[in-house]
Design an enzyme around this catalytic site. Structure first.
Site, mmCIF file in Angstrom:
data_model
loop_
_atom_site.group_PDB
_atom_site.id
_atom_site.type_symbol
_atom_site.label_atom_id
_atom_site.label_comp_id
_atom_site.label_asym_id
_atom_site.label_seq_id
_atom_site.Cartn_x
_atom_site.Cartn_y
_atom_site.Cartn_z
ATOM 1 C CG ASN A 142 5.785 6.308 8.702
ATOM 2 O OD1 ASN A 142 6.072 7.402 9.169
ATOM 3 N ND2 ASN A 142 6.424 5.774 7.669
ATOM 4 N N GLY A 143 1.772 5.610 10.857
ATOM 5 C CA GLY A 143 0.624 4.795 11.261
ATOM 6 C C GLY A 143 -0.215 5.526 12.290
ATOM 7 C CE LYS A 163 3.332 6.756 -6.464
ATOM 8 N NZ LYS A 163 2.431 6.958 -7.603
ATOM 9 N NE ARG A 209 6.261 7.039 1.809
ATOM 10 C CZ ARG A 209 6.013 5.761 1.574
ATOM 11 N NH1 ARG A 209 6.701 5.131 0.659
ATOM 12 N NH2 ARG A 209 5.090 5.117 2.238
ATOM 13 C CE LYS A 266 -3.946 10.063 -12.476
ATOM 14 N NZ LYS A 266 -3.650 8.734 -12.063
ATOM 15 C CD GLU A 284 -6.397 6.914 -13.877
ATOM 16 O OE1 GLU A 284 -7.099 6.716 -12.875
ATOM 17 O OE2 GLU A 284 -5.214 7.260 -13.811
ATOM 18 C CD GLU A 288 -4.456 11.807 -8.844
ATOM 19 O OE1 GLU A 288 -4.361 11.490 -7.654
ATOM 20 O OE2 GLU A 288 -4.331 10.995 -9.765
ATOM 21 C CB CYS A 344 4.543 9.378 7.830
ATOM 22 S SG CYS A 344 3.116 10.187 8.543
ATOM 23 C CD1 TRP A 366 0.429 14.049 3.902
ATOM 24 C CD2 TRP A 366 -1.005 12.598 4.827
ATOM 25 N NE1 TRP A 366 -0.736 14.091 3.186
ATOM 26 C CE2 TRP A 366 -1.632 13.224 3.718
ATOM 27 C CE3 TRP A 366 -1.724 11.658 5.557
ATOM 28 C CZ2 TRP A 366 -2.934 12.919 3.332
ATOM 29 C CZ3 TRP A 366 -3.013 11.355 5.174
ATOM 30 C CH2 TRP A 366 -3.613 11.978 4.067
ATOM 31 C CG HIS A 373 -30.735 8.636 -18.173
ATOM 32 N ND1 HIS A 373 -32.063 8.433 -18.481
ATOM 33 C CD2 HIS A 373 -30.033 7.838 -19.026
ATOM 34 C CE1 HIS A 373 -32.161 7.540 -19.454
ATOM 35 N NE2 HIS A 373 -30.932 7.162 -19.815
#
Ligand code: F6R
Length: 617
Positions: A109-110, A612, A27, A496, A492, A499, A2, A74, A515
């Site tokens: 927000n929250g 974000k 964001r 990437k 990583e 996502e 948000c 969001w 294995h």
């Protein structure tokens, strides 16, 4: 996640609110809204499920007011919908307060944890709820106090006293249009100081076009913001004294600068961002690094027996690379763990362990909570953070700022690389206090200095990597493998790819393939293999042979091209010092993910379901 914007001044607030919300789009969000008021009284509100452009399309020309708030939501409580979008009011929209319309508008927000309980009480007292959100509870609570004649700041304080949870909020009252009240607890709020006008936002990126003078609120702090200034105070009404700071990031850092996406721009910015992370920190004479912000002298550093690194997502993977650097260069046991797990497992905090929190945004709630847990138990925490003045930076006892510049694209690239560079500096500094020889120190200093040029060499291959990515983008999934130093790179790289392209990707230590996951290998599941020219090269080549024997396709990221029978494609990377090689091996993986996402026509900078900075639990 948000976003909040607010304006009060002589001008019409709406253009700033819409432009500020557009600046916060990166964001991640699913709905947007604005509310304005002014001397003519009454609240004007528009909110929609969808983009800021959809909101702008329904805001009429007569939608004017000198005091206003805006929000990108969001969804957490309730689906994305017009009704659940913020601002939330204590009454109906578009109706005068005397006829049951709202007078209080809140953006938040929250998460309010006791929202259900408060909602039940308020409903029993006659409040009518028009959304499924926790935020609407705040609007009703504030309105109840304002109706008794309280000043807006006192009504907000009283309401927040009843709330359990996290919040960054901005509140306007149609009956007190000369002020906006903002408050912070676990979710950032920044005030922007203009010429006879004031701004507020959840993120400086919404403000930098209007002012560079900002004040970051602390947790538990509120502010009354008027056109001619602001007053900050605590939840128990004690005035606090806050000095503004100057934002030093350039305005054009917030534009795409001619690139098709922020992500591509940020990947290409890495030679410069790495230079900034290194700037003024290398000491050639003593073959070490200077890190002024650590607030630990050599004697204190020598007493450290262990390093524990905490971060989320890519920050955690950067921490894994950091842990390897520290173990290799300083020979101190070091380990990285997801902050989101650490904070819930009642961790043992040791006096001789150095805790390091990693965060680009400096606002990730799980990482902040981990830092607070360590500090509550008496531990010492350093921050490796990009955003100056952010919550995590302020909570830590010292640390290293990345100076990577603002990262707008949701997926982290340049901040990731700068984080690993910061760890290399820390490891070098630590190492030279312990047993790293001057010759090895010089080797690492030279390796670090060469990085920007070597990154440029890799970026020059962007077009060839685009072609290669297009050929693999329609795979049903991809396997990423690496050994020891290469394993965090594989993790990583897989992160990437998944996502931003939504192609399933798994990372495994190359040594673990036989294995279990070898069963997955087929022509439909290609493997990206990290094959540096180091002491494990032969082992890695054997693994490639095992994959090829099962008809798997292989893309090798290597210093030397493997034999054609071992790899279908190869991206060559310049060689650094072995300890620093992971930094460079990761760069082609960023380009691979980017170009695969472009080939699949994904929303590269704003991947679905992601935000974000994750400022909620
Ligand atoms: C991945 C990504 C996320 C973040 C994570 C932590 O590309 O961007 O995994 O790394 O959410 O964010 P910060 O570093 O802001 O704490």
């Amino acid at each position: 996640m948000c976003g909040i914007v607010a304006y009060i001044g002589p001008k019409d607030a709406t253009p700033f609110l819409l432009e500020g919300l557009a600046r916060l789009e990166y964001r991640g969000y699913d709905s947007a809204g604005v509310a304005v008021t002014g001397r003519t009284g009454g609240l004007k509100v528009r909110k929609v499920k969808g983009r800021v452009a959809d909101l702008a399309a329904v805001v009429p020309a007569r939608f004017k007011g000198t005091t206003g708030i805006g929000h990108t939501r969001w969804a957490t409580h309730g689906v994305p919908s017009d009704a659940n979008a913020h601002p939330h009011l204590d009454g109906a929209m578009g109706v005068p307060p005397a006829e049951g319309g709202g007078r209080i508008a809140v953006v938040h927000n929250g998460i309010i944890e006791n929202a259900d309980e408060l909602r039940a009480k308020l409903a029993a007292d006659g409040a009518v709820f028009r959304s499924e959100t926790d935020t609407e509870v705040l609007a009703h609570l504030i309105a109840a106090h304002a109706a008794e004649g309280a000043e807006l700041e006192d009504a907000v304080r009283a309401a927040l006293g009843k709330v359990v949870g996290t919040y960054g909020i901005a509140v306007v009252d149609a009956e007190q249009p000369d002020r906006i009240v903002v408050a912070r607890n676990g979710s950032p709020i920044v005030l922007g100081i203009g010429e006879k006008e004031m701004f507020a936002a959840s993120d400086v990126s919404a403000l930098v076009r209007y002012t560079r003078q900002v004040v970051h609120l602390e947790d538990g702090e509120l502010a009354t913001v008027r056109a001619d200034g602001f007053r900050t105070f605590t939840e128990d009404a004690r005035t606090t004294h806050r000095q503004p700071s100057t934002v030093d990031w350039e305005i054009d850092s917030y534009d795409t600068g001619g690139y098709e996406h922020y992500l591509l721009k940020e990947i290409h910015e890495q030679p410069g961002s790495v230079e900034r992370t290194l700037s003024g920190r290398l000491d050639e004479r003593f073959a070490t690094a200077h890190l002024g912000g650590l607030n630990l002298d050599a004697r204190e550093l020598r007493e450290i027996r262990r390093v524990k690194i905490l971060g989320c997502g890519s920050a955690y993977y950067a921490g894994e690379m950091g842990a390897q650097l520290i173990e290799e260069l300083a020979r101190i046991p070091a380990h990285s763990e997801p902050a989101s797990e650490f904070r819930y497992r009642n961790p043992v905090i040791e006096a001789d362990t150095l805790y390091v929190a990693v965060s680009q945004s400096g606002e990730t709630y799980d990482t902040l909570a981990a830092v607070q847990e360590i500090k509550r138990k008496g531990g010492r925490v350093l921050g490796v953070v990009n955003t100056v003045g952010s919550a995590i930076a302020r909570e830590c006892d010292g640390g290293i700022y990345l100076h990577a510049g603002p990262e707008i694209s949701v997926a982290s690239t340049k901040a990731f690389t700068s984080t690993v560079v910061a760890f290399a500096l820390l490891a070098l500094h630590f190492g030279r206090i312990h047993d790293l020889s001057p010759a090895d120190g010089r080797r690492i200093v030279a390796g670090l200095k060469a990085l920007p040029g070597q990154i440029r060499e890799i970026l020059d291959q962007s077009e060839a990597i685009a072609e290669l990515a297009a050929g693999y983008a329609d795979s049903e999934g991809m396997m990423f493998i690496g050994r020891v130093r290469g394993y965090p790179v594989a993790r990583e790289g897989a992160q990437k790819l998944k996502e931003i392209s939504y192609v399933h990707a798994e990372a495994y230590p190359a040594s673990e393939l036989k294995h279990g996951p070898l069963a997955l290998i087929s022509p439909e599941l290609p493997t990206v293999a990290l094959v540096p020219d180091d002491e494990l090269l032969d082992k890695n080549l054997t693994t490639l042979g095992e994959i090829k024997a099962r008809s798997g396709r292989v893309v090798a990221i290597a210093h030397r091209r493997p034999e054609a029978k071992l790899a279908d494609h190869c991206i060559l990377v310049p060689k650094s010092e072995p300890e620093l090689d992971p930094l460079l091996l990761n760069i082609p993986l960023q380009l691979l993910a980017y170009h695969a996402a472009v080939a699949l026509k994904r929303d590269v900078d704003k991947p679905r379901n992601l935000a974000k900075s994750v400022t909620v639990e």
